[in-house]
Write an enzyme that holds these catalytic residues in place. Structure first.
Site, PDB file in Angstrom:
ATOM      1  N   LYS A 177       0.854  -1.191   0.000  1.00 38.28           N
ATOM      2  CA  LYS A 177       0.000   0.000   0.000  1.00 38.28           C
ATOM      3  C   LYS A 177       0.889   1.240   0.000  1.00 38.28           C
ATOM      4  CE  LYS A 177      -1.942   2.370   3.419  1.00 38.28           C
ATOM      5  NZ  LYS A 177      -1.778   3.737   2.889  1.00 38.28           N
ATOM      6  N   GLU A 253      10.000  -0.030  10.739  1.00 36.34           N
ATOM      7  CA  GLU A 253      11.007   1.030  10.603  1.00 36.34           C
ATOM      8  C   GLU A 253      10.289   2.320  10.945  1.00 36.34           C
ATOM      9  OE1 GLU A 253      14.349   0.247  10.517  1.00 36.34           O
ATOM     10  OE2 GLU A 253      14.533   1.822   9.021  1.00 36.34           O
ATOM     11  N   CYS A 287      13.196  10.700   8.117  1.00 40.07           N
ATOM     12  CA  CYS A 287      13.214  10.063   9.436  1.00 40.07           C
ATOM     13  C   CYS A 287      14.542  10.232  10.162  1.00 40.07           C
ATOM     14  CB  CYS A 287      12.890   8.581   9.285  1.00 40.07           C
ATOM     15  SG  CYS A 287      13.979   7.752   8.113  1.00 40.07           S
ATOM     16  N   GLU A 385       8.792  14.201  17.086  1.00 48.79           N
ATOM     17  CA  GLU A 385       9.195  14.386  15.696  1.00 48.79           C
ATOM     18  C   GLU A 385       8.399  15.550  15.103  1.00 48.79           C
ATOM     19  OE1 GLU A 385       8.388  10.730  13.596  1.00 48.79           O
ATOM     20  OE2 GLU A 385      10.271  10.870  12.534  1.00 48.79           O
TER      21      GLU A 385
END
Ligand code: NAD
Length: 483
Positions: A177, A253, A287, A385
């Site tokens: 996806k 991850e 990231c 983040e």
């Protein structure tokens, strides 16, 4: 090139492009112009089922091919990506605002990744043992069968390649996806799979949202392994969905809040350029971006002055479709508002905003290259983040103090240390709690033979590069042979 150069907008299932069962579509907006660029079909649970069935039917023949035969397809796919570089650059620019220079880098990485796994699948082997009297024992490595992949939006081409490359090389078939924010380059990968004659059903690509599409993949009883890249919150939801369905193997991850440590004896210019590039590449939507800088007191004034200069220069915003543009917008309004909310918070708290701090242009989701100084370690600017071009700089006195600060986080994806003292560098490398550490560099993304994967809440069960990654896509079987 036209505004939306890709005519295809359907789901890639069993080697064909098909509309979703529900017929539903969703719109994509160009973050630079804030205008609609395309509508794509939206996959639901029924489409996941169709993809899984196709992948299941394709698995016996695909896994029976020799490693070289499977790998030929990956090499051919890399060649097709090479032929379509201009188109990929256009798609990433209009769908997520990635400047051409940044996409060029991602394309190189994607090709190298496919070629690496297209070369190394042949290295998948087991072990033999004579350690049990009267037996020769051996272990063999076999693919899981049908696997799932769920990817984020921030480097769409590379992300889909990180899933399909090693998975297919190891003999699995897949349902992937793409992210609802940036599905176009994944659709193009489907078209390229048709060009190379990839056997039907080996790779199925769905456009869709986390719910219902991603969730249906995570819960599917016939998917044996799922590889996810994205946020910690979604990673947790996927692990839960797996636990509550068929206990599929889960590889995660996840996010990061990477510290970059600058000691007094750091090479100034190199450190400044690495820090500026790390936070501004893809407008901070990476990231591994170095988002927390800890600078030793002696070098701090010089370092901060030079960094402001470098970030002002590298951070000039512009149209990602122009070759000269260095920095694009945030991916969408949601992400734009989220980053602005962190900047509002910094202002409310009265923190020292040494650079930027605002919306950058009147049109489009552009945010200033920003530096916030001297932020309390428990503040959300340090803890969460942000995923934007926003850097926090704090000072430190000695090694112990900075290691405590650097490691005081639930993330453990990446860290960097800049110093001219080799012993100190190695001591710090050993102490940093992260899956990867750079010495006098931020992340050299091109090191495909090095295992990458997060520690702590930045990951679980994932190694995305190197031969270690290939092994994660196989399961072992112990075989006991009585003599
Ligand atoms: P996200 O977690 O919001 O979404 C990632 C993917 O998960 C999307 O495809 C989304 O549709 C899907 N999803 C959402 N909810 C789901 C659910 N309940 N079940 C199944 N799938 C679901 O992340 P994002 O905003 O797309 O990406 C940004 C995040 O990804 C950041 O945290 C970033 O650090 C991380 N990231 C990590 C790496 C890495 O290598 N460690 C690389 C790139 C991005």
């Amino acid at each position: 090139m036209s505004t939306q150069p890709l005519k295809e907008n359907r789901l890639f299932i069993n080697g064909e492009f098909v509309p979703s069962v529900s017929g539903k579509t969703f719109d994509l907006t160009n973050p630079t112009t804030e205008e609609k660029i395309a509508s794509v079909y939206e996959a639901g649970a029924e489409d996941v089922d169709l993809g899984v069935k196709a992948a299941g039917a394709a698995f016996p023949a695909w896994s029976a091919l020799s490693a070289e035969e499977r790998c030929d397809y990956l090499i051919k796919l890399a060649d097709e990506i090479e032929k379509n570089e201009e188109l990929f650059m256009h798609l990433e620019a209009i769908a997520m605002g990635m400047p051409q220079s940044a996409t060029k880098f991602v394309i190189q990485l994607a090709k190298r990744y496919l070629r690496y796994f297209g070369t190394h699948a042949i290295d998948i082997t087991g072990e033999t043992s004579l350690n049990t009297t009267g037996y020769i024992n051996l272990s063999i490595r076999q693919p899981y069968g049908v696997c799932g992949g769920i990817i984020p939006w921030n480097a769409p081409l590379f992300m889909i390649v990180t899933k399909l490359g090693p998975a297919l090389a190891a003999g699995n078939t897949m349902v992937v996806k793409s992210s609802e924010k940036s599905p176009l380059s994944s659709i193009l990968v489907g078209l390229l799979c048709q060009n190379i004659g990839l056997p039907k059903g080996v790779l199925n690509i769905l456009n869709g949202f986390g719910r219902p599409c991603g969730e249906a993949i995570a819960k599917h009883m016939d998917i044996r392994r799922i590889s996810f890249t994205g946020s910690v919150a979604t990673g947790r939801a996927i692990q839960k969905a797996s636990a509550e369905s068929n206990l599929k193997d889960v590889s995660l991850e996840l996010g990061g809040k990477s510290p970059l440590l600058v000691f007094d004896d750091a090479p100034l210019e190199k450190t400044v350029m690495a820090a500026a590039f790390s936070i501004l590449y893809n407008s901070g939507q990476v990231c591994m971006a170095s988002t927390r800088i800890y600078v030793q007191e002696g070098i701090a004034p010089k370092f901060i002055k030079a960094l402001k200069g470098a970030m002002s220069e590298l951070g000039v915003p512009g149209d990602p479709l122009l070759a000269s543009t260095k920095r694009g917008p945030q991916v969408d309004k949601l992400q734009f508002d989220r980053v602005l909310s962190f900047l509002d918070h910094a202002k409310e708290k009265g923190y020292d905003i040494a650079l930027g701090g605002n919306k950058a242009l009147d049109k489009g989701y552009f945010i200033d290259a920003t530096i916030v100084r001297d932020v309390p370690e428990n503040d959300k600017l340090i803890r969460e983040e942000i995923f934007g071009p926003v850097l926090v700089i704090n000072m430190f006195t000695d090694e112990d103090e900075v290691l405590n600060k650097a490691n005081d986080t639930e993330f453990g994806l990446y860290s960097s240390v800049f110093t001219s003292d080799l012993s100190r560098a190695l001591r710090v490398v050993k102490s940093l709690e992260a899956g990867a550490v750079g010495v006098n560099c931020t992340s050299p993304f091109m090191a495909i033979d090095m295992p990458m994967g997060g520690w702590k809440q930045s990951g679980a069960g994932a190694r995305e590069f190197s031969k270690a990654c290939l092994e994660t896509w196989t399961q072992t079987k112990a075989v006991f042979i009585s003599l």
